[in-house]
Write an enzyme that holds these catalytic residues in place. Structure first.
Site, PDB file in Angstrom:
ATOM      1  N   THR A 124       1.341  -1.328   1.104  1.00 35.51           N
ATOM      2  CA  THR A 124       1.687   0.084   0.945  1.00 35.51           C
ATOM      3  C   THR A 124       3.192   0.203   1.106  1.00 35.51           C
ATOM      4  OG1 THR A 124      -0.449   0.833   1.781  1.00 35.51           O
ATOM      5  CG2 THR A 124       1.356   2.425   1.802  1.00 35.51           C
ATOM      6  N   LYS A 148      -1.578   6.027  -3.216  1.00 33.96           N
ATOM      7  CA  LYS A 148      -1.811   5.627  -1.828  1.00 33.96           C
ATOM      8  C   LYS A 148      -1.229   6.649  -0.861  1.00 33.96           C
ATOM      9  CE  LYS A 148      -3.171   3.195   1.650  1.00 33.96           C
ATOM     10  NZ  LYS A 148      -2.817   1.804   1.956  1.00 33.96           N
ATOM     11  N   LYS A 161       4.767   4.068   9.295  1.00 37.48           N
ATOM     12  CA  LYS A 161       5.603   3.708   8.140  1.00 37.48           C
ATOM     13  C   LYS A 161       5.130   4.428   6.885  1.00 37.48           C
ATOM     14  CE  LYS A 161       4.288   0.271   5.899  1.00 37.48           C
ATOM     15  NZ  LYS A 161       3.370  -0.034   4.762  1.00 37.48           N
TER      16      LYS A 161
END
Length: 287
Positions: free
Chosen positions: A96, A171, A239
């Site tokens: 990701t 995502k 993150k």
């Protein structure tokens, strides 16, 4: 069968690579710490001494690593994947990462006649172990079609989303949804306990109704068992939320739910839980 290089064999990557091995692919693995790859080597994977050795071996190179800066390093810096991969190789970043970096890698790869796909996943350690990951893919459709059989060894829901960066944008939608949902799961369990209910029987009712979600069905039971081992790390989720907020700011979109969730997770990280699973968020209501 395609020769596959798999870069990164952590919580998710080790099982994803194992499925490829069991499917009959010749797999070479590379990680910064060889010990993490030993279980795969014992199953028949080959070990590459360098990133370049792994990339030059393969028809398909898959990366599943930690942070965007790691992705940039392994693809774009000197002696990275794109310096060693052969023309017509398909490189697939399943980390990701940021949509803008996916587009940058795609551009650099295209200049070397290398196909590039961004293909982040959802489903956690359970999905990786059972080959039931949701895989969201961006990049050239031709490359996606060629790589589809590889994706299908690792996931049960593989969807082409569009041009380079589209997989990563998808995502972000996934992580935005999970972030607020996880807050709701934790608050629901805390409320059930505080009001004298049996949380296990509460879950039997609400997980089958309109409140049902993957997190409620798969992570809430871990909370009740006080099992906070990572299917997905708190530090990596922070993150991801940061990337989503940066992308939202760029398109002038306000996401107050995500901002709140990130603030709570940062509080959890400051309490020393950065290497716990994302469901450890519940500890904020217990402490």
């Amino acid at each position: 069968m395609e020769k596959i290089a798999f870069i990164g064999t952590g919580v998710m990557g080790k099982n994803m690579a194992l499925h490829l091995l069991k499917a009959g692919h010749e797999v070479v693995v590379y990680t910064r710490t060889k010990e993490k790859a030993v279980p795969l080597i014992n199953e028949g994977a080959k070990w590459a001494e360098t990133l370049g050795e792994a990339a030059s071996f393969a028809d398909v190179v898959i990366t599943m690593i930690g942070y965007p800066q790691d992705v940039k390093e392994v693809y774009l810096e000197e002696n990275g994947i794109l310096d060693h991969a052969r023309p017509d190789t398909i490189v697939i970043d399943m980390t990701t990462s940021s949509p803008s970096l996916a587009r940058e890698i795609h551009k650099a790869a295209s200049e070397k006649r290398i196909y590039s796909l961004d293909a982040p996943v959802s489903g956690g350690d359970i999905g990786a172990r059972e080959a039931r990951l949701a895989i969201m893919v961006g990049g050239d459709k031709e490359a996606f079609d060629k790589a589809l059989s590889v994706f299908e060894r690792m996931g049960s829901n593989v969807v082409y989303q569009g041009e380079a960066g589209a997989g990563q944008h998808t995502k972000m939608c996934n992580q935005i949804t999970i972030a607020s949902n996880m807050v709701g799961v934790c608050e629901a369990i805390a409320y059930a306990e505080a009001s004298g209910l049996n949380p296990e029987t509460v879950l039997k009712s609400i997980s089958a109704g309109a409140a049902g979600s993957w997190s409620l069905s798969n992570l809430a039971p871990r909370i009740l068992d006080e099992n906070f081992e990572p299917g997905f790390y708190v530090k990596h989720f922070i993150k991801d939320m940061g990337i989503a907020l940066e992308e939202a700011e760029a398109i002038q979109l306000k996401l107050p739910g995500l901002e709140l969730a990130k603030k709570l997770y940062e509080e959890l990280k400051d309490a020393g839980e950065e290497n716990s699973g994302t469901h450890a968020l519940y500890k904020l209501w217990k402490n």
